[in-house]
Each structure stands twice: as C-alpha cells, then as structure tokens.
Design a protein around this motif. Structure first.
Motif, PDB file in Angstrom:
ATOM      1  N   GLY A 235      49.392  -6.846 -18.589  1.00  0.00           N
ATOM      2  CA  GLY A 235      49.847  -6.153 -17.387  1.00  0.00           C
ATOM      3  C   GLY A 235      50.744  -7.002 -16.516  1.00  0.00           C
TER       4      GLY A 235
ATOM      5  N   THR B 200      55.837  -2.030 -16.475  1.00  0.00           N
ATOM      6  CA  THR B 200      55.081  -0.792 -16.637  1.00  0.00           C
ATOM      7  C   THR B 200      55.987   0.306 -17.183  1.00  0.00           C
TER       8      THR B 200
ATOM      9  N   SER C 146      53.085   1.572 -21.991  1.00  0.00           N
ATOM     10  CA  SER C 146      52.046   0.646 -21.520  1.00  0.00           C
ATOM     11  C   SER C 146      50.968   1.382 -20.744  1.00  0.00           C
ATOM     12  N   LYS C 147      51.356   2.390 -19.962  1.00  0.00           N
ATOM     13  CA  LYS C 147      50.365   3.172 -19.220  1.00  0.00           C
ATOM     14  C   LYS C 147      49.453   3.934 -20.179  1.00  0.00           C
TER      15      LYS C 147
ATOM     16  N   THR D 139      46.997   1.485 -21.761  1.00  0.00           N
ATOM     17  CA  THR D 139      45.965   1.096 -20.795  1.00  0.00           C
ATOM     18  C   THR D 139      44.955   2.215 -20.611  1.00  0.00           C
TER      19      THR D 139
ATOM     20  N   ARG E 124      60.168  -4.553 -21.732  1.00  0.00           N
ATOM     21  CA  ARG E 124      59.833  -3.135 -21.589  1.00  0.00           C
ATOM     22  C   ARG E 124      59.572  -2.541 -22.973  1.00  0.00           C
TER      23      ARG E 124
END
Length: 345
Positions: free
Chosen positions: A221, A226, A230-231, A234, A333
């Motif tokens: 993180g 973000t 990645s979200k 998670t 990214r």
C-alpha cells in the motif's frame, strides 16, 4: 483466457455430517479475447528501405502471426482443444486457457457460448523492436471485438520454443496506456526487467504486489499507487471467508513463483516503462482446530475438477498476469490484473 480477476466465494453446505462447502465463481473471457480487423494502425514510421535497419520482423510478418493466432485460437476455443491452442499460445496465458478448458463443464451455457464466439483484434498497433535489440518478442496494442467497451489490451508474442511466435501474455488495461517510445525508424525499445524505474524494477513487481493478498497491503500500500486493481486485491484480503464460513474457517493467501516467470517491458516516452509481469498465489481455507473433528470442507464444482475429496484444508492455486506503469518520479501503477484458478487440492 480469463478477462476478469475474481476469486472464489465460498458457502456453507450441510452434509450428513455438517460440512463447509466451497464454490468458485466463474470469470470469463474467450481465450485471449481480441478484436476484429487485422491491418490497423502501427507506431512504425515510414523510412527509406535502404536506410532503415531491419526489425525483428516486418509489420506484414507480424500481421500474419496475429491473424493466424486469431484463427487457431477461435478453433481451439470452439472445441476446447488445449493441444491445438498450444501451437499458438504458451506462458501464463496458456496456463489460464488450459484451466478454462478443464473447468468447461462447470460453466453456464451462456458463458460457454460467449467463450466459443469468434474474436478479433481491431485497431492494432504493432510494437516491433529492432533486430539488434536482443529481444525475441514483439507486441501489439489493440481493442477487443468481444468487449468493445473494454480498454486497450497488450498482447505479447514470443519465440518461446526458438522457432514459432506464440502469445505468452494478454492483459487488458483499466487506464489509458501511456505513449510507448519509438525511435526514428519506428521501432520500440525493450527495457531491462531487472533495471529499477523509480521504486521497483519490472521483475520485482510480482513479489511486491502479492502483499495486497497476503497482508492487505501493509507494505504494498505504501509502494504502489492506488488503482482499481490494487483496491480490488485489497478487498479480497479484507473480505476474508464468506459469511457462511465465518466462525468455522480462516483464509490466507501465500505468494508463489509464477509458472512462467519471464517479464516483458517496453520503454515509454518520458523515461517510464510499461511492464507485463506474471504473478501467482495460493489461497488456503482451513477449518479452525476445534472444528476439524466434526466438520470437513466440501470443494465446490470448480475445485472438484481437480480434487473432489472432502478435507480440512482447501488449497487453490492461481496463476495471474498483470500490467504496470513504472515511472522514475511516481509510484508504480498496476492498471490491469487477471487471475485464474489452475489447481485445487
């Protein structure tokens, strides 16, 4: 090849002895989904035939490779013929495609019909390096006839067997791909996967990214920007086991070495790099010790393709492929990532 990056939801199922049922959600896109017309754009600029050095191959030769891949892939998808598909496909994408065929009977008729529908790559841009670049591969940037609303896709063709170009990676981008650098002859420049660009080198991406699954991103993180990818990763960690399993079992993820570890990277205008990297992990759903004597886990339909025995621990293996933008002045990214369950035990 799987377009989406879903992971398996699980449900509680009652058996003669109370047991926990595990099911796996389908994620679908026709193997290496592509798009129609074969002869579209290319970043290659015109140059005098006598002054330009040779490319790894010509645009016309690359077009024939891509056209043949579409033709053979469509035939293989229609009959779920992994051997036929293996004549034009290898690497991480073939791991995913083979899993699609193995899991075929667990899919709905609608999903099967979609997968069997012919696809084409449209709006092609041929990303060809110079012959003396040391690269064994070229790529295309394109759009998909199967999913017109999807973003661009990068497709890598490599001579994995030293003789025949095969597709080894196909990743759809959730964001516009920055402009890829070309030289005065229109050739792209492969980047060294071991060379850092900002925080990470392309060949460090997989190990670093898998932290999103293992810990929810305690390290990743802070390392990665973000993004939707990645979200989503998670969220998988935060969700844990499904509601019906709460109190009975735990779920943990463990990074693993991808089946095909080669990383592909191209230089971008402005000093950055676009990288396609393989990634992989296992998911372990385990009964809590106090329930092991009276409960077991019943694998769901997809997991049962590989192992239908009831057990205290269900371990699912996932092979993935992803796209990342690396910048000297910004966090990496990850703008596209796809996983496929390839085994369960």
């Amino acid at each position: 090849m799987s377009r989406l990056a879903a992971l398996p939801p699980r449900r509680l199922r009652r058996l003669p002895v109370l047991a926990i049922g595990v099911t796996t959600a389908l994620t679908l896109t026709a193997c290496a989904t592509g798009a129609d017309n074969g002869g579209a754009d290319t970043p290659t600029r015109s140059a005098s035939p006598t002054s330009a050095p040779p490319g790894l191959l010509t645009k016309e030769e690359a077009k024939k490779v891509v056209d043949n891949y579409e033709k053979v892939n469509n035939r293989a998808n229609a009959s779920q013929d992994a051997k036929l598909l293996g004549t034009v496909e290898a690497g991480q994408i073939h791991e995913q495609s083979t899993a699609d065929f193995e899991q075929w009977e667990t899919w709905s008729e609608k999903d099967q019909k979609y997968y069997e529908t012919d696809f084409f790559y449209r709006d092609r841009e041929y990303l060809i390096p110079a012959a003396d670049s040391g690269a064994t591969w070229f790529a295309i940037k394109a759009h998909s006839s199967a999913d017109p609303k999807a973003g661009s896709v990068l497709v890598v063709f490599d001579k994995v067997d030293g003789a025949t170009y095969k597709v080894v990676m196909t990743v759809y981008a959730d964001e516009p791909i920055p402009k890829i650098a070309v030289d005065k002859h229109g050739y792209v420049s492969p980047a060294d996967p071991s060379q850092k660009v900002g925080a990470l080198a392309p060949d460090q991406l997989s190990e670093s990214y898998e932290d999103f699954f293992e810990t929810g991103g305690k390290t990743a993180g802070n390392t990665f920007a973000t993004t939707e990818s990645s979200k989503g990763s998670t969220d998988v960690y935060k969700e844990g086991v499904d509601e019906d399993l709460e109190g009975y079992a735990t779920e943990k993820f463990f990074a693993k070495e991808p089946a095909h570890p080669k990383v592909y990277a191209l230089k971008l205008e402005g000093g950055g790099v676009v990288a396609l990297f393989p990634t992989a992990h296992t998911s372990e759903v385990m009964l809590k010790p106090r329930y092991m004597s009276g409960f077991d886990i019943t694998p769901g339909p997809t997991e049962s393709v590989y192992d239908d025995t009831r057990r205290d621990v269900v371990t699912d293996e996932f092979e993935g492929q992803a796209l990342a933008i690396l910048s000297p002045k910004a966090k990496p990214r990850v703008t596209g990532i796809e996983y496929r369950m390839v085994d369960s035990r």
